[in-house]
Design a protein around this motif. Structure first.
Motif, short mmCIF file in Angstrom:
data_model
loop_
_atom_site.label_atom_id
_atom_site.label_comp_id
_atom_site.label_asym_id
_atom_site.label_seq_id
_atom_site.Cartn_x
_atom_site.Cartn_y
_atom_site.Cartn_z
N UNK A 175 -67.79 -88.08 -22.06
CA UNK A 175 -67.66 -86.74 -22.62
C UNK A 175 -67.15 -86.80 -24.06
N UNK A 176 -66.19 -87.68 -24.32
CA UNK A 176 -65.67 -87.81 -25.68
C UNK A 176 -66.77 -88.24 -26.64
N UNK A 177 -67.62 -89.17 -26.21
CA UNK A 177 -68.72 -89.62 -27.06
C UNK A 177 -69.73 -88.51 -27.30
N UNK A 178 -70.08 -87.80 -26.24
CA UNK A 178 -71.03 -86.68 -26.38
C UNK A 178 -70.46 -85.62 -27.31
N UNK A 179 -69.18 -85.35 -27.18
CA UNK A 179 -68.56 -84.33 -28.02
C UNK A 179 -68.63 -84.71 -29.50
N UNK A 180 -68.40 -85.97 -29.78
CA UNK A 180 -68.48 -86.43 -31.16
C UNK A 180 -69.90 -86.26 -31.72
N UNK A 181 -70.89 -86.61 -30.89
CA UNK A 181 -72.30 -86.47 -31.32
C UNK A 181 -72.64 -85.00 -31.58
N UNK A 182 -72.19 -84.12 -30.69
CA UNK A 182 -72.48 -82.69 -30.82
C UNK A 182 -71.84 -82.13 -32.08
N UNK A 183 -70.57 -82.47 -32.31
CA UNK A 183 -69.88 -81.96 -33.50
C UNK A 183 -70.57 -82.42 -34.78
N UNK A 184 -70.97 -83.69 -34.81
CA UNK A 184 -71.65 -84.21 -36.00
C UNK A 184 -72.99 -83.51 -36.20
N UNK A 185 -73.69 -83.24 -35.09
CA UNK A 185 -75.00 -82.61 -35.19
C UNK A 185 -74.90 -81.19 -35.72
N UNK A 186 -73.81 -80.50 -35.40
CA UNK A 186 -73.65 -79.11 -35.83
C UNK A 186 -72.94 -78.99 -37.17
N UNK A 187 -72.59 -80.13 -37.75
CA UNK A 187 -72.04 -80.20 -39.11
C UNK A 187 -70.92 -79.21 -39.36
N UNK B 140 -79.90 -85.01 -31.62
CA UNK B 140 -78.83 -85.92 -32.03
C UNK B 140 -78.51 -86.94 -30.95
N UNK B 141 -78.46 -86.49 -29.70
CA UNK B 141 -78.16 -87.41 -28.59
C UNK B 141 -79.29 -88.42 -28.43
N UNK B 142 -80.53 -87.96 -28.55
CA UNK B 142 -81.67 -88.87 -28.46
C UNK B 142 -81.58 -89.97 -29.52
N UNK B 143 -81.18 -89.56 -30.72
CA UNK B 143 -81.09 -90.52 -31.82
C UNK B 143 -79.96 -91.53 -31.60
N UNK B 144 -78.82 -91.07 -31.10
CA UNK B 144 -77.64 -91.93 -30.99
C UNK B 144 -77.62 -92.77 -29.72
N UNK B 145 -78.25 -92.28 -28.66
CA UNK B 145 -78.13 -92.94 -27.35
C UNK B 145 -78.65 -94.37 -27.36
N UNK B 146 -79.69 -94.61 -28.12
CA UNK B 146 -80.31 -95.94 -28.14
C UNK B 146 -79.36 -97.02 -28.61
#
Length: 443
Positions: free
Chosen positions: A412-424, A353-359
Protein backbone atom coordinates in the motif's frame (compact mmCIF):
# COMPACT_ATOMS: atom_id res chain seq x y z
CA UNK A 1 -49.21 -0.15 -11.24
CA UNK A 2 -51.57 2.42 -12.75
CA UNK A 3 -49.28 2.81 -15.74
CA UNK A 4 -49.09 -0.91 -16.40
CA UNK A 5 -52.83 -1.32 -15.98
CA UNK A 6 -53.49 1.58 -18.35
CA UNK A 7 -51.94 -0.35 -21.26
CA UNK A 8 -53.84 -3.54 -20.57
CA UNK A 9 -51.57 -5.46 -18.20
CA UNK A 10 -53.09 -7.45 -15.37
CA UNK A 11 -51.14 -6.30 -12.32
CA UNK A 12 -50.92 -8.13 -9.00
CA UNK A 13 -49.49 -6.44 -5.92
CA UNK A 14 -47.64 -8.69 -3.50
CA UNK A 15 -49.54 -8.43 -0.23
CA UNK A 16 -46.51 -8.30 2.08
CA UNK A 17 -42.81 -7.52 2.19
CA UNK A 18 -40.95 -10.06 0.10
CA UNK A 19 -37.54 -10.80 -1.38
CA UNK A 20 -36.08 -10.17 -4.82
CA UNK A 21 -35.65 -13.91 -5.59
CA UNK A 22 -39.37 -14.46 -4.98
CA UNK A 23 -40.07 -12.03 -7.83
CA UNK A 24 -37.63 -13.91 -10.05
CA UNK A 25 -39.45 -17.13 -9.16
CA UNK A 26 -42.84 -15.54 -9.95
CA UNK A 27 -41.67 -15.06 -13.52
CA UNK A 28 -40.74 -18.74 -13.86
CA UNK A 29 -44.35 -19.70 -13.26
CA UNK A 30 -46.99 -19.72 -15.98
CA UNK A 31 -48.95 -17.02 -14.16
CA UNK A 32 -46.67 -14.02 -14.77
CA UNK A 33 -44.82 -12.65 -17.80
CA UNK A 34 -42.80 -10.23 -15.71
CA UNK A 35 -42.14 -9.09 -12.15
CA UNK A 36 -40.80 -5.93 -10.53
CA UNK A 37 -39.09 -5.62 -7.15
CA UNK A 38 -38.85 -2.19 -5.53
CA UNK A 39 -35.65 -2.13 -3.49
CA UNK A 40 -32.41 -0.30 -2.79
CA UNK A 41 -30.78 -3.61 -1.84
CA UNK A 42 -28.30 -2.86 0.98
CA UNK A 43 -28.02 0.82 0.02
CA UNK A 44 -29.81 3.77 1.68
CA UNK A 45 -33.44 4.54 0.89
CA UNK A 46 -32.55 7.28 -1.62
CA UNK A 47 -31.20 4.51 -3.87
CA UNK A 48 -34.59 2.77 -4.20
CA UNK A 49 -35.21 1.51 -7.71
CA UNK A 50 -36.65 -1.34 -9.76
CA UNK A 51 -35.22 -4.80 -10.33
CA UNK A 52 -37.16 -6.10 -13.32
CA UNK A 53 -37.56 -9.70 -14.45
CA UNK A 54 -39.17 -11.24 -17.50
CA UNK A 55 -40.01 -14.79 -18.54
CA UNK A 56 -37.22 -16.49 -20.50
CA UNK A 57 -37.67 -19.67 -22.52
CA UNK A 58 -34.23 -21.09 -21.71
CA UNK A 59 -33.63 -20.08 -18.09
CA UNK A 60 -37.29 -19.66 -17.07
CA UNK A 61 -36.63 -16.06 -16.01
CA UNK A 62 -33.96 -13.39 -16.27
CA UNK A 63 -33.29 -9.85 -15.18
CA UNK A 64 -33.46 -7.08 -17.74
CA UNK A 65 -30.11 -6.11 -19.23
CA UNK A 66 -28.66 -2.60 -19.08
CA UNK A 67 -29.43 -1.92 -22.74
CA UNK A 68 -33.02 -3.05 -22.29
CA UNK A 69 -33.48 -0.72 -19.32
CA UNK A 70 -31.93 2.13 -21.30
CA UNK A 71 -34.39 1.49 -24.14
CA UNK A 72 -37.30 1.56 -21.70
CA UNK A 73 -36.12 4.90 -20.34
CA UNK A 74 -35.71 6.33 -23.85
CA UNK A 75 -39.20 5.17 -24.83
CA UNK A 76 -40.63 6.63 -21.62
CA UNK A 77 -39.37 10.08 -22.62
CA UNK A 78 -41.53 10.01 -25.76
CA UNK A 79 -45.13 11.10 -25.19
CA UNK A 80 -47.30 8.59 -27.00
CA UNK A 81 -50.69 9.16 -25.39
CA UNK A 82 -53.23 6.62 -26.56
CA UNK A 83 -56.55 8.25 -27.36
CA UNK A 84 -58.20 5.09 -28.69
CA UNK A 85 -61.62 5.04 -26.98
CA UNK A 86 -62.21 1.48 -28.18
CA UNK A 87 -59.79 0.03 -25.60
CA UNK A 88 -61.42 -1.73 -22.69
CA UNK A 89 -60.90 -0.05 -19.31
CA UNK A 90 -57.81 -1.37 -17.51
CA UNK A 91 -58.38 -4.20 -15.04
CA UNK A 92 -57.99 -3.12 -11.42
CA UNK A 93 -54.80 -4.26 -9.65
CA UNK A 94 -55.24 -7.30 -7.40
CA UNK A 95 -53.56 -7.86 -4.05
CA UNK A 96 -52.13 -11.39 -3.82
CA UNK A 97 -50.28 -13.25 -1.10
CA UNK A 98 -47.43 -14.66 -3.19
CA UNK A 99 -44.99 -15.35 -0.32
CA UNK A 100 -46.49 -18.78 0.60
CA UNK A 101 -46.13 -19.87 -3.05
CA UNK A 102 -42.42 -19.00 -3.02
CA UNK A 103 -41.93 -20.64 0.38
CA UNK A 104 -43.59 -23.86 -0.80
CA UNK A 105 -41.42 -23.85 -3.93
CA UNK A 106 -38.22 -23.82 -1.83
CA UNK A 107 -39.53 -26.46 0.57
CA UNK A 108 -40.47 -28.87 -2.20
CA UNK A 109 -37.24 -28.17 -4.10
CA UNK A 110 -35.04 -29.23 -1.18
CA UNK A 111 -37.19 -32.19 -0.28
CA UNK A 112 -36.67 -33.45 -3.83
CA UNK A 113 -32.95 -32.67 -3.80
CA UNK A 114 -32.33 -34.56 -0.56
CA UNK A 115 -35.07 -37.21 -0.91
CA UNK A 116 -36.04 -36.39 2.68
CA UNK A 117 -39.09 -34.70 4.17
CA UNK A 118 -37.03 -33.11 6.96
CA UNK A 119 -33.45 -32.74 5.68
CA UNK A 120 -32.68 -30.15 8.38
CA UNK A 121 -34.14 -32.13 11.29
CA UNK A 122 -32.75 -30.93 14.65
CA UNK A 123 -30.30 -28.49 12.99
CA UNK A 124 -30.06 -25.37 15.17
CA UNK A 125 -30.14 -22.37 12.83
CA UNK A 126 -29.91 -18.63 13.50
CA UNK A 127 -31.55 -16.52 10.80
CA UNK A 128 -30.04 -13.03 10.87
CA UNK A 129 -31.92 -10.68 8.54
CA UNK A 130 -31.05 -7.20 9.85
CA UNK A 131 -34.66 -5.95 9.76
CA UNK A 132 -34.80 -6.61 6.01
CA UNK A 133 -37.11 -8.87 4.03
CA UNK A 134 -35.28 -12.16 4.65
CA UNK A 135 -37.49 -12.99 7.62
CA UNK A 136 -40.06 -14.44 5.19
CA UNK A 137 -37.97 -17.62 4.74
CA UNK A 138 -38.01 -18.68 8.41
CA UNK A 139 -41.00 -20.91 7.61
CA UNK A 140 -38.94 -22.69 4.95
CA UNK A 141 -36.22 -23.73 7.40
CA UNK A 142 -38.79 -24.75 10.04
CA UNK A 143 -40.81 -26.85 7.60
CA UNK A 144 -37.60 -28.62 6.58
CA UNK A 145 -37.00 -29.57 10.23
CA UNK A 146 -34.62 -26.89 11.55
CA UNK A 147 -34.88 -25.27 14.96
CA UNK A 148 -34.88 -21.60 13.95
CA UNK A 149 -33.86 -18.65 16.11
CA UNK A 150 -34.46 -15.26 14.50
CA UNK A 151 -32.23 -12.22 14.95
CA UNK A 152 -33.47 -8.75 13.91
CA UNK A 153 -36.48 -10.27 12.14
CA UNK A 154 -38.88 -7.34 12.44
CA UNK A 155 -38.82 -5.46 9.09
CA UNK A 156 -37.73 -1.85 9.56
CA UNK A 157 -36.67 0.30 6.62
CA UNK A 158 -34.63 2.60 8.90
CA UNK A 159 -32.29 -0.37 9.60
CA UNK A 160 -31.40 0.46 13.23
CA UNK A 161 -28.33 -1.83 13.14
CA UNK A 162 -27.18 -0.71 9.69
CA UNK A 163 -28.36 -1.98 6.30
CA UNK A 164 -28.17 -5.81 6.32
CA UNK A 165 -25.17 -6.85 4.26
CA UNK A 166 -23.39 -10.24 4.53
CA UNK A 167 -20.07 -8.49 3.82
CA UNK A 168 -20.58 -6.11 6.75
CA UNK A 169 -18.17 -6.77 9.61
CA UNK A 170 -20.61 -5.29 12.12
CA UNK A 171 -23.49 -7.54 10.97
CA UNK A 172 -21.18 -10.56 11.09
CA UNK A 173 -19.99 -9.68 14.62
CA UNK A 174 -23.55 -9.09 15.82
CA UNK A 175 -24.59 -12.50 14.47
CA UNK A 176 -21.62 -14.33 16.00
CA UNK A 177 -22.22 -12.62 19.36
CA UNK A 178 -25.83 -13.81 19.26
CA UNK A 179 -24.69 -17.37 18.47
CA UNK A 180 -22.33 -17.28 21.45
CA UNK A 181 -25.11 -16.05 23.73
CA UNK A 182 -27.60 -18.67 22.56
CA UNK A 183 -25.10 -21.53 22.43
CA UNK A 184 -25.32 -24.84 20.53
CA UNK A 185 -25.91 -23.10 17.19
CA UNK A 186 -24.94 -25.28 14.23
CA UNK A 187 -25.32 -22.65 11.55
CA UNK A 188 -26.17 -18.97 11.20
CA UNK A 189 -27.41 -17.42 7.99
CA UNK A 190 -27.09 -13.73 7.16
CA UNK A 191 -29.34 -12.36 4.43
CA UNK A 192 -29.10 -8.91 2.87
CA UNK A 193 -31.99 -6.47 2.65
CA UNK A 194 -33.80 -8.02 -0.29
CA UNK A 195 -32.69 -11.62 0.22
CA UNK A 196 -30.55 -12.22 -2.87
CA UNK A 197 -27.21 -12.46 -1.01
CA UNK A 198 -26.14 -14.49 1.98
CA UNK A 199 -23.30 -15.07 4.39
CA UNK A 200 -22.76 -17.99 6.76
CA UNK A 201 -21.48 -18.57 10.29
CA UNK A 202 -20.36 -22.13 11.08
CA UNK A 203 -19.77 -23.69 14.45
CA UNK A 204 -16.11 -24.56 14.95
CA UNK A 205 -15.86 -26.51 18.20
CA UNK A 206 -16.61 -23.99 20.95
CA UNK A 207 -16.24 -20.99 18.65
CA UNK A 208 -17.86 -19.69 15.48
CA UNK A 209 -16.21 -18.80 12.18
CA UNK A 210 -17.47 -16.49 9.48
CA UNK A 211 -17.94 -17.89 6.00
CA UNK A 212 -18.43 -15.14 3.46
CA UNK A 213 -16.63 -13.68 0.43
CA UNK A 214 -13.89 -16.13 -0.71
CA UNK A 215 -14.78 -18.70 1.94
CA UNK A 216 -18.43 -18.78 0.86
CA UNK A 217 -17.45 -19.33 -2.77
CA UNK A 218 -15.10 -22.11 -1.63
CA UNK A 219 -17.86 -23.79 0.40
CA UNK A 220 -20.44 -23.59 -2.39
CA UNK A 221 -17.86 -24.88 -4.88
CA UNK A 222 -17.08 -27.83 -2.62
CA UNK A 223 -20.77 -28.68 -2.26
CA UNK A 224 -21.62 -28.41 -5.94
CA UNK A 225 -18.45 -30.09 -7.24
CA UNK A 226 -18.87 -33.07 -4.90
CA UNK A 227 -22.35 -33.55 -6.32
CA UNK A 228 -21.32 -32.78 -9.90
CA UNK A 229 -18.33 -35.12 -10.10
CA UNK A 230 -17.20 -33.52 -13.37
CA UNK A 231 -13.53 -32.50 -13.50
CA UNK A 232 -14.28 -30.14 -16.41
CA UNK A 233 -16.80 -28.09 -14.40
CA UNK A 234 -16.12 -24.36 -14.19
CA UNK A 235 -16.96 -21.96 -11.37
CA UNK A 236 -17.35 -18.36 -12.54
CA UNK A 237 -16.45 -15.65 -10.01
CA UNK A 238 -15.84 -11.93 -9.96
CA UNK A 239 -12.40 -10.43 -10.43
CA UNK A 240 -11.28 -9.79 -6.83
CA UNK A 241 -11.17 -13.34 -5.48
CA UNK A 242 -8.29 -14.75 -3.47
CA UNK A 243 -5.26 -16.46 -4.98
CA UNK A 244 -6.00 -19.40 -2.70
CA UNK A 245 -9.52 -19.85 -4.08
CA UNK A 246 -8.30 -20.95 -7.49
CA UNK A 247 -6.17 -23.76 -6.02
CA UNK A 248 -9.00 -24.80 -3.67
CA UNK A 249 -11.47 -25.15 -6.55
CA UNK A 250 -8.89 -27.16 -8.49
CA UNK A 251 -8.43 -29.55 -5.54
CA UNK A 252 -12.22 -29.88 -5.31
CA UNK A 253 -12.32 -31.06 -8.92
CA UNK A 254 -13.16 -27.95 -10.94
CA UNK A 255 -11.58 -24.82 -12.34
CA UNK A 256 -12.15 -21.15 -11.66
CA UNK A 257 -13.01 -18.55 -14.27
CA UNK A 258 -12.39 -15.04 -12.95
CA UNK A 259 -14.56 -12.50 -14.73
CA UNK A 260 -15.71 -8.95 -13.97
CA UNK A 261 -17.09 -7.44 -10.79
CA UNK A 262 -20.89 -7.23 -10.73
CA UNK A 263 -23.20 -10.18 -10.13
CA UNK A 264 -24.97 -9.84 -13.49
CA UNK A 265 -21.60 -9.85 -15.24
CA UNK A 266 -20.70 -13.09 -13.45
CA UNK A 267 -24.06 -14.72 -14.16
CA UNK A 268 -24.06 -13.71 -17.81
CA UNK A 269 -20.56 -15.10 -18.29
CA UNK A 270 -21.73 -18.40 -16.80
CA UNK A 271 -24.67 -18.44 -19.21
CA UNK A 272 -22.39 -17.64 -22.14
CA UNK A 273 -20.01 -20.49 -21.30
CA UNK A 274 -22.93 -22.84 -20.74
CA UNK A 275 -24.36 -21.92 -24.16
CA UNK A 276 -21.15 -23.04 -25.89
CA UNK A 277 -21.16 -26.40 -24.12
CA UNK A 278 -19.15 -25.76 -20.95
CA UNK A 279 -20.37 -27.19 -17.64
CA UNK A 280 -20.87 -24.22 -15.30
CA UNK A 281 -22.81 -25.29 -12.19
CA UNK A 282 -22.15 -22.10 -10.21
CA UNK A 283 -21.65 -18.37 -10.75
CA UNK A 284 -20.76 -16.51 -7.55
CA UNK A 285 -19.52 -13.07 -6.56
CA UNK A 286 -17.59 -12.28 -3.37
CA UNK A 287 -20.50 -10.03 -2.34
CA UNK A 288 -22.56 -13.18 -1.61
CA UNK A 289 -24.58 -13.25 -4.84
CA UNK A 290 -24.71 -16.93 -5.77
CA UNK A 291 -26.46 -18.32 -8.85
CA UNK A 292 -26.68 -22.08 -9.43
CA UNK A 293 -27.41 -23.58 -12.83
CA UNK A 294 -30.00 -25.94 -11.35
CA UNK A 295 -31.80 -22.90 -9.92
CA UNK A 296 -32.01 -21.24 -13.35
CA UNK A 297 -29.02 -19.02 -12.49
CA UNK A 298 -31.15 -17.01 -10.06
CA UNK A 299 -29.06 -15.24 -7.43
CA UNK A 300 -31.11 -16.39 -4.46
CA UNK A 301 -29.50 -16.02 -1.03
CA UNK A 302 -32.00 -18.42 0.52
CA UNK A 303 -31.29 -21.13 -2.07
CA UNK A 304 -27.57 -20.79 -1.30
CA UNK A 305 -28.21 -20.90 2.44
CA UNK A 306 -30.45 -23.97 2.15
CA UNK A 307 -27.81 -25.75 0.06
CA UNK A 308 -25.22 -25.05 2.77
CA UNK A 309 -27.61 -26.01 5.58
CA UNK A 310 -28.38 -29.39 3.98
CA UNK A 311 -24.65 -30.01 3.51
CA UNK A 312 -23.91 -29.13 7.15
CA UNK A 313 -26.75 -31.35 8.38
CA UNK A 314 -25.50 -34.26 6.30
CA UNK A 315 -21.82 -33.86 7.20
CA UNK A 316 -22.19 -32.68 10.79
CA UNK A 317 -19.84 -29.75 9.98
CA UNK A 318 -16.94 -32.15 9.33
CA UNK A 319 -14.68 -31.77 6.29
CA UNK A 320 -16.15 -28.39 5.34
CA UNK A 321 -13.54 -26.21 3.56
CA UNK A 322 -10.94 -27.45 6.02
CA UNK A 323 -8.08 -27.03 3.56
CA UNK A 324 -9.03 -23.53 2.37
CA UNK A 325 -6.22 -21.19 3.41
CA UNK A 326 -7.13 -17.65 4.43
CA UNK A 327 -4.75 -14.88 3.42
CA UNK A 328 -2.72 -13.38 6.26
CA UNK A 329 -4.12 -9.99 5.32
CA UNK A 330 -7.18 -9.21 3.21
CA UNK A 331 -8.85 -5.84 2.82
CA UNK A 332 -10.70 -3.58 0.42
CA UNK A 333 -9.59 0.04 0.60
CA UNK A 334 -11.66 2.80 -0.96
CA UNK A 335 -10.37 6.09 -2.33
CA UNK A 336 -13.22 8.57 -2.52
CA UNK A 337 -13.04 10.82 -5.58
CA UNK A 338 -14.01 14.38 -4.73
CA UNK A 339 -16.89 15.93 -6.66
CA UNK A 340 -14.71 18.31 -8.67
CA UNK A 341 -12.82 15.45 -10.36
CA UNK A 342 -13.72 12.79 -12.91
CA UNK A 343 -13.39 9.23 -11.63
CA UNK A 344 -12.53 7.67 -14.99
CA UNK A 345 -9.79 10.13 -15.92
CA UNK A 346 -8.21 9.83 -12.47
CA UNK A 347 -8.28 6.07 -12.71
CA UNK A 348 -6.60 6.22 -16.12
CA UNK A 349 -3.84 8.40 -14.68
CA UNK A 350 -3.33 6.04 -11.76
CA UNK A 351 -3.43 2.83 -13.81
CA UNK A 352 -1.00 4.26 -16.35
CA UNK A 353 1.48 5.15 -13.61
CA UNK A 354 1.20 1.76 -11.91
CA UNK A 355 1.60 -0.03 -15.24
CA UNK A 356 4.77 1.96 -15.90
CA UNK A 357 6.31 1.42 -12.44
CA UNK A 358 5.27 -2.17 -11.74
CA UNK A 359 7.72 -3.70 -14.21
CA UNK A 360 10.65 -2.38 -12.20
CA UNK A 361 9.43 -3.54 -8.77
CA UNK A 362 10.81 -6.86 -7.62
CA UNK A 363 8.17 -9.56 -7.06
CA UNK A 364 5.39 -7.69 -8.91
CA UNK A 365 3.85 -9.25 -12.02
CA UNK A 366 0.75 -8.41 -14.06
CA UNK A 367 -2.01 -11.02 -13.94
CA UNK A 368 -2.62 -12.04 -17.58
CA UNK A 369 -6.06 -13.52 -16.79
CA UNK A 370 -7.52 -10.36 -15.29
CA UNK A 371 -10.65 -9.00 -17.05
CA UNK A 372 -10.93 -5.49 -15.55
CA UNK A 373 -8.84 -2.85 -13.84
CA UNK A 374 -5.27 -3.71 -12.89
CA UNK A 375 -4.42 -6.86 -10.96
CA UNK A 376 -0.79 -7.40 -9.95
CA UNK A 377 0.57 -10.36 -8.02
CA UNK A 378 3.05 -9.43 -5.31
CA UNK A 379 5.54 -11.14 -3.04
CA UNK A 380 6.42 -13.64 -5.78
CA UNK A 381 2.84 -14.77 -6.24
CA UNK A 382 1.79 -15.03 -2.57
CA UNK A 383 -0.32 -11.88 -2.64
CA UNK A 384 -1.96 -9.45 -5.03
CA UNK A 385 -3.53 -6.05 -5.30
CA UNK A 386 -6.17 -4.90 -7.72
CA UNK A 387 -7.28 -1.36 -8.57
CA UNK A 388 -10.55 -0.67 -10.34
CA UNK A 389 -13.36 1.87 -10.40
CA UNK A 390 -16.57 1.25 -8.49
CA UNK A 391 -19.53 0.19 -10.63
CA UNK A 392 -21.79 2.95 -9.30
CA UNK A 393 -20.07 5.29 -6.85
CA UNK A 394 -17.33 7.94 -7.17
CA UNK A 395 -14.79 5.54 -5.72
CA UNK A 396 -11.55 3.98 -6.88
CA UNK A 397 -11.22 0.67 -5.07
CA UNK A 398 -8.07 -1.19 -4.08
CA UNK A 399 -8.45 -4.86 -3.16
CA UNK A 400 -5.36 -6.23 -1.45
CA UNK A 401 -4.27 -9.63 -0.19
CA UNK A 402 -0.93 -10.43 1.41
CA UNK A 403 0.76 -13.11 3.47
CA UNK A 404 0.95 -10.73 6.45
CA UNK A 405 -0.23 -7.24 7.48
CA UNK A 406 3.34 -5.91 7.22
CA UNK A 407 3.67 -7.10 3.62
CA UNK A 408 0.27 -5.57 2.88
CA UNK A 409 1.35 -2.21 4.32
CA UNK A 410 4.50 -2.26 2.22
CA UNK A 411 2.45 -2.74 -0.95
CA UNK A 412 0.00 0.00 0.00
CA UNK A 413 2.83 2.41 0.80
CA UNK A 414 4.38 1.77 -2.62
CA UNK A 415 1.06 2.20 -4.42
CA UNK A 416 0.40 5.41 -2.52
CA UNK A 417 3.74 6.84 -3.60
CA UNK A 418 3.01 5.97 -7.25
CA UNK A 419 -0.46 7.53 -7.07
CA UNK A 420 0.79 10.75 -5.48
CA UNK A 421 3.53 11.11 -8.08
CA UNK A 422 1.05 10.44 -10.89
CA UNK A 423 -1.30 13.17 -9.66
CA UNK A 424 1.57 15.65 -9.29
CA UNK A 425 0.54 17.11 -5.98
CA UNK A 426 -3.15 17.37 -6.79
CA UNK A 427 -5.27 15.84 -4.02
CA UNK A 428 -8.50 14.64 -5.62
CA UNK A 429 -8.64 11.49 -3.49
CA UNK A 430 -9.18 10.79 0.17
CA UNK A 431 -6.07 8.84 1.21
CA UNK A 432 -7.03 8.14 4.81
CA UNK A 433 -7.76 4.45 4.29
CA UNK A 434 -4.57 3.99 2.32
CA UNK A 435 -2.61 5.48 5.21
CA UNK A 436 -4.02 3.54 8.12
CA UNK A 437 -6.32 0.74 6.96
CA UNK A 438 -9.41 2.30 8.53
CA UNK A 439 -12.21 -0.27 8.74
CA UNK A 440 -15.93 0.42 9.02
CA UNK A 441 -15.57 0.89 12.80
CA UNK A 442 -12.95 3.59 12.36
CA UNK A 443 -10.20 1.36 13.75
Amino acid sequence: MQGLSSVGCRVDLCKSVTTTPSMFYATTTSKYDGAIMVTASHLPADKNGFKMYIHDTKYMARGLEKEEVRKILEDAEVDESNDDDSLDPPPPPMVVDFVPTYQSHLIETFRRRTSRILPLKNLNVVLSTGCGSGFIVSRVFRDLGANVMELDAEPDGTFPFGPPNPESKSMMRRTIKYCEQVGSVDLAILLDTDGDRCGIVLRNGETYKEVNRNRLIALCSQIILEKNGDSTAKIVTDSVTSINLESFIARAGGSQVRFKKGYLNVINEAKRLSAIGEEVPLAMETSGHGAFKDNNYCDDGTFTALLVACFVAENNSKGIIEDFEDAGFEEELRMAVKETYDKVSLYEQISSAITKEAASIEGWEFDPHNKEGIRITTDSGRGFFMIRTSLHDPIISMQIEAASPNLGRQVVATVRQIVQAALEGVDPLDFRELDSFINEDGK
